[in-house]
Enzyme design. Structure first.
Site, PDB file in Angstrom:
ATOM      1  N   ARG A 122       0.836  -1.209   0.000  1.00  0.00           N
ATOM      2  CA  ARG A 122       0.000   0.000   0.000  1.00  0.00           C
ATOM      3  C   ARG A 122       0.871   1.259   0.000  1.00  0.00           C
ATOM      4  O   ARG A 122       0.522   2.251  -0.630  1.00  0.00           O
ATOM      5  CB  ARG A 122      -0.940   0.000   1.222  1.00  0.00           C
ATOM      6  CG  ARG A 122      -1.886   1.194   1.189  1.00  0.00           C
ATOM      7  CD  ARG A 122      -3.002   1.088   2.200  1.00  0.00           C
ATOM      8  NE  ARG A 122      -2.546   1.307   3.551  1.00  0.00           N
ATOM      9  CZ  ARG A 122      -3.329   1.227   4.628  1.00  0.00           C
ATOM     10  NH1 ARG A 122      -4.607   0.907   4.479  1.00  0.00           N
ATOM     11  NH2 ARG A 122      -2.849   1.446   5.824  1.00  0.00           N
ATOM     12  N   ARG A 139       2.739   0.609  15.021  1.00  0.00           N
ATOM     13  CA  ARG A 139       1.267   0.510  15.051  1.00  0.00           C
ATOM     14  C   ARG A 139       0.841  -0.880  15.505  1.00  0.00           C
ATOM     15  O   ARG A 139      -0.142  -1.038  16.240  1.00  0.00           O
ATOM     16  CB  ARG A 139       0.686   0.837  13.669  1.00  0.00           C
ATOM     17  CG  ARG A 139       0.712   2.337  13.366  1.00  0.00           C
ATOM     18  CD  ARG A 139       0.699   2.641  11.885  1.00  0.00           C
ATOM     19  NE  ARG A 139      -0.497   2.216  11.198  1.00  0.00           N
ATOM     20  CZ  ARG A 139      -0.557   2.026   9.882  1.00  0.00           C
ATOM     21  NH1 ARG A 139       0.495   2.208   9.117  1.00  0.00           N
ATOM     22  NH2 ARG A 139      -1.690   1.653   9.330  1.00  0.00           N
TER      23      ARG A 139
HETATM   24  P1  B4P Z   1      -7.053  -1.882   6.287  1.00  0.00           P
HETATM   25  O1  B4P Z   1      -7.133  -2.632   7.589  1.00  0.00           O
HETATM   26  O2  B4P Z   1      -8.267  -1.756   5.467  1.00  0.00           O
HETATM   27  O3  B4P Z   1      -6.324  -0.532   6.636  1.00  0.00           O
HETATM   28  P2  B4P Z   1      -6.920   0.736   7.299  1.00  0.00           P
HETATM   29  O4  B4P Z   1      -8.394   0.732   7.343  1.00  0.00           O
HETATM   30  O5  B4P Z   1      -6.246   1.852   6.596  1.00  0.00           O
HETATM   31  O6  B4P Z   1      -6.511   0.608   8.829  1.00  0.00           O
HETATM   32  P3  B4P Z   1      -5.269   1.140   9.606  1.00  0.00           P
HETATM   33  O7  B4P Z   1      -5.348   0.577  10.986  1.00  0.00           O
HETATM   34  O8  B4P Z   1      -4.046   0.871   8.806  1.00  0.00           O
HETATM   35  O9  B4P Z   1      -5.437   2.686   9.659  1.00  0.00           O
HETATM   36  P4  B4P Z   1      -6.578   3.658  10.209  1.00  0.00           P
HETATM   37  O10 B4P Z   1      -6.970   4.448   9.032  1.00  0.00           O
HETATM   38  O11 B4P Z   1      -7.643   2.962  10.964  1.00  0.00           O
HETATM   39  O12 B4P Z   1      -5.919  -2.552   5.383  1.00  0.00           O
HETATM   40  C1  B4P Z   1      -5.924  -2.269   4.050  1.00  0.00           C
HETATM   41  C2  B4P Z   1      -4.718  -2.770   3.264  1.00  0.00           C
HETATM   42  O13 B4P Z   1      -4.632  -4.195   3.204  1.00  0.00           O
HETATM   43  C3  B4P Z   1      -5.076  -2.327   1.870  1.00  0.00           C
HETATM   44  O14 B4P Z   1      -3.943  -1.969   1.166  1.00  0.00           O
HETATM   45  C4  B4P Z   1      -5.797  -3.550   1.251  1.00  0.00           C
HETATM   46  O15 B4P Z   1      -5.723  -3.591  -0.141  1.00  0.00           O
HETATM   47  C5  B4P Z   1      -5.034  -4.676   1.894  1.00  0.00           C
HETATM   48  N1  B4P Z   1      -5.906  -5.830   2.113  1.00  0.00           N
HETATM   49  C6  B4P Z   1      -7.113  -5.851   2.733  1.00  0.00           C
HETATM   50  N2  B4P Z   1      -7.629  -7.092   2.766  1.00  0.00           N
HETATM   51  C7  B4P Z   1      -6.698  -7.900   2.148  1.00  0.00           C
HETATM   52  C8  B4P Z   1      -6.624  -9.309   1.860  1.00  0.00           C
HETATM   53  N3  B4P Z   1      -7.614 -10.160   2.215  1.00  0.00           N
HETATM   54  N4  B4P Z   1      -5.524  -9.769   1.219  1.00  0.00           N
HETATM   55  C9  B4P Z   1      -4.536  -8.921   0.837  1.00  0.00           C
HETATM   56  N5  B4P Z   1      -4.546  -7.582   1.069  1.00  0.00           N
HETATM   57  C10 B4P Z   1      -5.617  -7.083   1.721  1.00  0.00           C
HETATM   58  O16 B4P Z   1      -5.767   4.559  11.263  1.00  0.00           O
HETATM   59  C11 B4P Z   1      -4.654   5.333  10.894  1.00  0.00           C
HETATM   60  C12 B4P Z   1      -4.127   6.145  12.097  1.00  0.00           C
HETATM   61  O17 B4P Z   1      -5.138   7.091  12.545  1.00  0.00           O
HETATM   62  C13 B4P Z   1      -3.796   5.364  13.368  1.00  0.00           C
HETATM   63  O18 B4P Z   1      -2.485   4.816  13.334  1.00  0.00           O
HETATM   64  C14 B4P Z   1      -3.949   6.467  14.458  1.00  0.00           C
HETATM   65  O19 B4P Z   1      -2.837   7.328  14.502  1.00  0.00           O
HETATM   66  C15 B4P Z   1      -5.132   7.262  13.970  1.00  0.00           C
HETATM   67  N6  B4P Z   1      -6.424   6.778  14.531  1.00  0.00           N
HETATM   68  C16 B4P Z   1      -7.446   6.212  13.820  1.00  0.00           C
HETATM   69  N7  B4P Z   1      -8.464   5.890  14.639  1.00  0.00           N
HETATM   70  C17 B4P Z   1      -8.069   6.235  15.902  1.00  0.00           C
HETATM   71  C18 B4P Z   1      -8.674   6.138  17.191  1.00  0.00           C
HETATM   72  N8  B4P Z   1      -9.883   5.592  17.379  1.00  0.00           N
HETATM   73  N9  B4P Z   1      -7.976   6.598  18.272  1.00  0.00           N
HETATM   74  C19 B4P Z   1      -6.772   7.144  18.120  1.00  0.00           C
HETATM   75  N10 B4P Z   1      -6.148   7.264  16.946  1.00  0.00           N
HETATM   76  C20 B4P Z   1      -6.773   6.818  15.834  1.00  0.00           C
END
Ligand code: B4P
Length: 186
Positions: A122, A139
């Protein structure tokens, strides 16, 4: 719930079409605030780039504001919130106030080394500033320490459904639909 890169955002984006409810991702809300240069975005950017959790106070304000919008009045999928026990307790209070109790909590599980590979991909495709290997490992450590206990919080209430997030994306979606149907989520 699930580890960073576990597929929460990917799966929630697919399930919202199935269930006709908004997909509310706190990560997306924060990234939009950073892009728009809002006061919240300015406060959150360094924390997100370091792979750490943004403060509970800021997150609670953000989630309350989003849940008060018209499209969230008949249900929603929360992605990335709650991420620690304090957020889980605050969320229960907010949901009791707006009379929208939790239907259930879904945990998508993926092996850590697979996650490092997925997020490296990604990083190449999307250039997200928190997808470099050192930040991803940070993380993952924060996830294990602070977010994994949230799964127990819902398990103790009998609200947790666990699904393996490995394999093809469509396969994971089918597993989720089967598990939540079996759990009888409304
Ligand atoms: P996802 O798990 O979809 O990633 P995400 O939603 O972006 O979650 P993430 O935890 O990384 O970040 P978030 O935005 O919540 O994974 C997707 C990737 O994997 C993609 O590239 C996809 O193509 C691939 N993929 C998915 N399924 C697959 C499969 N079966 N096989 C192969 N590939 C696959 O948070 C970001 C930051 O925001 C945090 O670090 C924090 O700083 C902050 N934050 C967000 N919420 C918070 C909260 N409640 N409290 C405090 N801080 C917060």
């Amino acid at each position: 719930m699930g580890p960073p890169g576990g597929g929460k955002g990917t799966q929630a984006g697919l399930l919202k079409q199935q269930w006709q409810v908004p997909h509310i991702s706190t990560g997306e809300l924060l990234r939009a605030a950073v892009r728009d240069g809002t006061p919240l975005g300015l406060k959150a950017k360094a924390t997100m780039d370091a792979g750490e959790l943004v403060s509970d106070d800021l997150m609670l304000g953000l989630i309350e504001e989003r849940l008060s919008q018209p499209d969230a009045q008949t249900g929603f999928i929360l992605d990335g919130y709650p991420r620690n026990l304090s957020q889980a307790e605050s969320l229960d209070q907010v949901l009791a106030r707006i009379q929208q109790p939790v239907s259930g909590a879904l945990l998508v599980e993926v092996d850590s080394e697979k996650i490092v590979d997925r997020l490296a991909k990604r990083a190449q495709q999307e250039g997200r500033s928190d997808d470099n290997e050192a930040t991803v490992r940070k993380r993952l450590a924060i996830y294990a320490e602070q977010t994994a206990p949230v799964a127990n919080y819902y398990a103790e209430k009998g609200q947790l459904v666990q699904v393996l997030g490995e394999g093809e994306i469509a396969e994971v979606t089918q597993r989720i639909l089967a598990a939540v149907n079996e759990a009888g989520w409304g």
